[in-house]
Design an enzyme around this catalytic site. Structure first.
Site, PDB file in Angstrom:
ATOM      1  N   ASP A 196      33.549 -10.390 -41.042  1.00  0.00           N
ATOM      2  CA  ASP A 196      32.956  -9.052 -41.041  1.00  0.00           C
ATOM      3  C   ASP A 196      31.818  -9.083 -40.023  1.00  0.00           C
ATOM      4  OD1 ASP A 196      32.965  -6.762 -43.663  1.00  0.00           O
ATOM      5  OD2 ASP A 196      31.648  -6.516 -41.913  1.00  0.00           O
ATOM      6  N   LEU A 246      29.361  -6.960 -40.328  1.00  0.00           N
ATOM      7  CA  LEU A 246      28.262  -6.394 -41.142  1.00  0.00           C
ATOM      8  C   LEU A 246      27.743  -5.081 -40.570  1.00  0.00           C
ATOM      9  CD1 LEU A 246      26.336  -9.706 -42.006  1.00  0.00           C
ATOM     10  CD2 LEU A 246      27.965  -8.474 -43.443  1.00  0.00           C
ATOM     11  N   SER A 261      45.999   4.795 -44.846  1.00  0.00           N
ATOM     12  CA  SER A 261      45.359   5.896 -45.556  1.00  0.00           C
ATOM     13  C   SER A 261      46.336   7.039 -45.763  1.00  0.00           C
ATOM     14  CB  SER A 261      44.176   6.397 -44.725  1.00  0.00           C
ATOM     15  OG  SER A 261      43.726   7.642 -45.196  1.00  0.00           O
ATOM     16  N   TYR A 291      39.863   9.293 -36.416  1.00  0.00           N
ATOM     17  CA  TYR A 291      39.929   8.207 -37.414  1.00  0.00           C
ATOM     18  C   TYR A 291      41.331   8.151 -38.021  1.00  0.00           C
ATOM     19  CZ  TYR A 291      40.176   6.661 -42.204  1.00  0.00           C
ATOM     20  OH  TYR A 291      40.628   6.097 -43.368  1.00  0.00           O
ATOM     21  N   LYS A 296      44.738   5.249 -37.851  1.00  0.00           N
ATOM     22  CA  LYS A 296      45.543   4.677 -38.944  1.00  0.00           C
ATOM     23  C   LYS A 296      47.032   4.885 -38.652  1.00  0.00           C
ATOM     24  CE  LYS A 296      42.226   3.254 -41.678  1.00  0.00           C
ATOM     25  NZ  LYS A 296      42.008   1.804 -41.836  1.00  0.00           N
ATOM     26  N   ASN A 326      32.125  11.095 -47.716  1.00  0.00           N
ATOM     27  CA  ASN A 326      33.027  11.182 -48.867  1.00  0.00           C
ATOM     28  C   ASN A 326      32.280  11.659 -50.087  1.00  0.00           C
ATOM     29  OD1 ASN A 326      34.372   8.366 -47.369  1.00  0.00           O
ATOM     30  ND2 ASN A 326      35.544  10.233 -47.615  1.00  0.00           N
TER      31      ASN A 326
HETATM   32  C1  UD1 Z   1      38.623  11.804 -46.309  1.00  0.00           C
HETATM   33  C2  UD1 Z   1      39.333  11.864 -44.991  1.00  0.00           C
HETATM   34  C3  UD1 Z   1      40.426  10.845 -44.985  1.00  0.00           C
HETATM   35  C4  UD1 Z   1      39.897   9.472 -45.319  1.00  0.00           C
HETATM   36  C5  UD1 Z   1      39.181   9.505 -46.645  1.00  0.00           C
HETATM   37  C6  UD1 Z   1      38.510   8.174 -46.874  1.00  0.00           C
HETATM   38  C7  UD1 Z   1      39.235  14.158 -44.105  1.00  0.00           C
HETATM   39  C8  UD1 Z   1      40.005  15.358 -43.754  1.00  0.00           C
HETATM   40  N1  UD1 Z   1      39.889  13.176 -44.705  1.00  0.00           N
HETATM   41  O1  UD1 Z   1      39.522  12.241 -47.321  1.00  0.00           O
HETATM   42  O2  UD1 Z   1      40.982  10.819 -43.689  1.00  0.00           O
HETATM   43  O3  UD1 Z   1      40.954   8.544 -45.371  1.00  0.00           O
HETATM   44  O4  UD1 Z   1      38.175  10.500 -46.606  1.00  0.00           O
HETATM   45  O5  UD1 Z   1      38.111   8.072 -48.205  1.00  0.00           O
HETATM   46  O6  UD1 Z   1      38.058  14.079 -43.841  1.00  0.00           O
HETATM   47  N2  UD1 Z   1      33.827  17.362 -50.772  1.00  0.00           N
HETATM   48  C9  UD1 Z   1      32.880  18.293 -51.120  1.00  0.00           C
HETATM   49  N3  UD1 Z   1      31.572  18.047 -50.800  1.00  0.00           N
HETATM   50  C10 UD1 Z   1      31.179  16.919 -50.138  1.00  0.00           C
HETATM   51  C11 UD1 Z   1      32.153  15.970 -49.769  1.00  0.00           C
HETATM   52  C12 UD1 Z   1      33.484  16.241 -50.103  1.00  0.00           C
HETATM   53  O7  UD1 Z   1      33.189  19.328 -51.723  1.00  0.00           O
HETATM   54  O8  UD1 Z   1      29.984  16.764 -49.847  1.00  0.00           O
HETATM   55  C13 UD1 Z   1      35.228  17.603 -51.157  1.00  0.00           C
HETATM   56  C14 UD1 Z   1      36.163  17.723 -49.981  1.00  0.00           C
HETATM   57  O9  UD1 Z   1      36.260  19.035 -49.557  1.00  0.00           O
HETATM   58  C15 UD1 Z   1      37.456  17.197 -50.587  1.00  0.00           C
HETATM   59  C16 UD1 Z   1      37.017  16.215 -51.661  1.00  0.00           C
HETATM   60  O10 UD1 Z   1      35.658  16.488 -51.918  1.00  0.00           O
HETATM   61  O11 UD1 Z   1      38.128  18.233 -51.236  1.00  0.00           O
HETATM   62  C17 UD1 Z   1      37.162  14.785 -51.220  1.00  0.00           C
HETATM   63  O12 UD1 Z   1      36.515  14.618 -49.969  1.00  0.00           O
HETATM   64  P1  UD1 Z   1      36.341  13.191 -49.296  1.00  0.00           P
HETATM   65  O13 UD1 Z   1      35.740  12.249 -50.267  1.00  0.00           O
HETATM   66  O14 UD1 Z   1      35.636  13.370 -47.999  1.00  0.00           O
HETATM   67  O15 UD1 Z   1      37.842  12.691 -49.069  1.00  0.00           O
HETATM   68  P2  UD1 Z   1      39.059  13.395 -48.278  1.00  0.00           P
HETATM   69  O16 UD1 Z   1      38.605  14.527 -47.463  1.00  0.00           O
HETATM   70  O17 UD1 Z   1      40.139  13.633 -49.262  1.00  0.00           O
END
Ligand code: UD1
Length: 333
Positions: free
Chosen positions: A32, A34, A125, A151, A155, A201
């Site tokens: 890694d 880091l 992913s 990103y 993948k 996320n």
């Molecule tokens: C995202 C990425 C995906 C990646 C994954 C890694 C996109 C389009 N996709 O997935 O490529 O592999 O992360 O874990 O970005 N949400 C909120 N408020 C926030 C953050 C998120 O409402 O502050 C919602 C989003 O709209 C979504 C859900 O939470 O509906 C999950 O979001 P997130 O954790 O970013 O994952 P993905 O978008 O599914």
């Protein structure tokens, strides 16, 4: 004892997989750089497993060091977790993402081919599914169209590259694991997701709201065509996800194999937040914000192939993930 190389082994999913590998009796080397994890993770892994993985601080773009590591060891598997993964950053710095994720993977595969290491497990992913007509993703679906960011495209490109490598070098086998949305952490609370910088996320955001570092959760869109109007995803406990890698190694077969690692059950943003609130025993401030560009309304895994061929099933619930997240937050204080 079988020796495995884990790239990105101090990161979130990598470290949880290292725990499972050590608990199953593998000898583990981690590499890694880091860049998005901390060296203390090695001590935490040792505390959990009573075994210390070997650690090499190494950047996978440093081909000379990587070659000599692979030359000097007899790895039966390489598990490749390392890579950049911030979606927003990848839109701003596409070449950084293509350079880092693609070149590092090419360097590993080249070294594996030279030194006769034939088994590769790749952290792919669900993002490779892009836009689909159906929200339930099956491995046989066409991938690559409608991916919304660099990103995600790295993948997809790496998946395609691995297929080409296998055609040219039939002894080289790879398992592509398509992760859905990993959440939670080891129940000890000693390792977990701790991204540097501003999180993208949802769970890292909720965690920062819980600790007061972020004022409120912005829920991106409440007008989707879903039961409560918020997006639905397939959230999988990272310990279940980690165990999926062991199952994939135990059932590895020649050629290219592809598996979804997900629960098969969708959960909305509001349901996820409510589960956290229940575990924490308090409400979390949140607002409804506009939709985030690139989000699909809903997607989840069809996990049947991994259930059947790998004899792997998820055991842990969202409530388990929330309990473990709170434990991790406590241990960070
Ligand atoms: C995202 C990425 C995906 C990646 C994954 C890694 C996109 C389009 N996709 O997935 O490529 O592999 O992360 O874990 O970005 N949400 C909120 N408020 C926030 C953050 C998120 O409402 O502050 C919602 C989003 O709209 C979504 C859900 O939470 O509906 C999950 O979001 P997130 O954790 O970013 O994952 P993905 O978008 O599914």
């Amino acid at each position: 004892m079988q020796k495995v190389l884990v790239t990105g082994g101090t990161g979130y999913i990598g470290s949880h997989t290292v725990v499972e590998l050590l608990n199953s009796g593998y000898d583990v080397d981690i590499v890694d750089n880091l860049s998005n994890s901390k060296i203390e993770v090695i001590n935490a892994i040792e505390k959990i497993t009573n075994k210390r993985p070997n650690f090499h601080k190494l950047d996978l773009l440093d081909k000379t060091s990587l070659d000599s590591l692979i030359d000097n060891n007899h790895y039966v598997f390489v598990l490749h977790f390392a890579g950049l993964k911030a979606v927003g950053e990848s839109v701003e710095k596409p070449l950084l993402y293509y350079r880092t994720n693609l070149d590092s993977t090419i360097n590993i595969i080249e070294a594996m081919l030279v030194y006769g290491v034939n088994n590769f497990v790749f952290s792919s992913s669900a993002t490779v599914y892009g836009q689909q007509e159906s929200p339930e993703c099956i491995e046989s679906m066409q991938t690559g169209s409608g991916i919304t960011n660099p990103y995600g495209r790295t993948k997809y490109m790496i998946e395609e590259m691995l297929k080409d490598v296998h055609i040219a070098h039939p002894d080289f086998s790879a398992t592509l694991l398509r992760y859905f949305n990993p959440i939670g952490n080891h129940p000890s609370g000693l390792i977990g997701e701790d991204p540097n910088g501003i999180p993208n996320n949802i769970m890292p955001v909720i965690m920062r709201v819980a600790t007061g570092k972020i004022k409120e959760l912005s829920i991106y869109g409440n007008d989707y065509d879903t039961p409560d109007g918020t997006c639905r995803r397939d959230y999988i406990h990272v310990v279940d996800l980690a165990k999926g890698h062991l199952a994939a190694m135990q059932h590895a077969k020649p050629g290219i194999s592809v598996y979804n690692l997900g629960t098969g059950k969708p959960t909305s943003v509001l349901e996820l937040l409510a589960a956290f609130e229940t575990a924490a025993g308090r409400k979390m401030p949140h607002i409804f914000a506009p939709r985030r560009s690139g989000d699909v309304a809903e997607m989840w895994a069809n996990p049947n192939l991994a259930n059947q061929e790998l004899n792997w099933h998820t055991d842990l619930t969202i409530a388990d993930a929330m309990r473990d997240t709170l434990k991790f937050l406590e241990s960070q204080r």
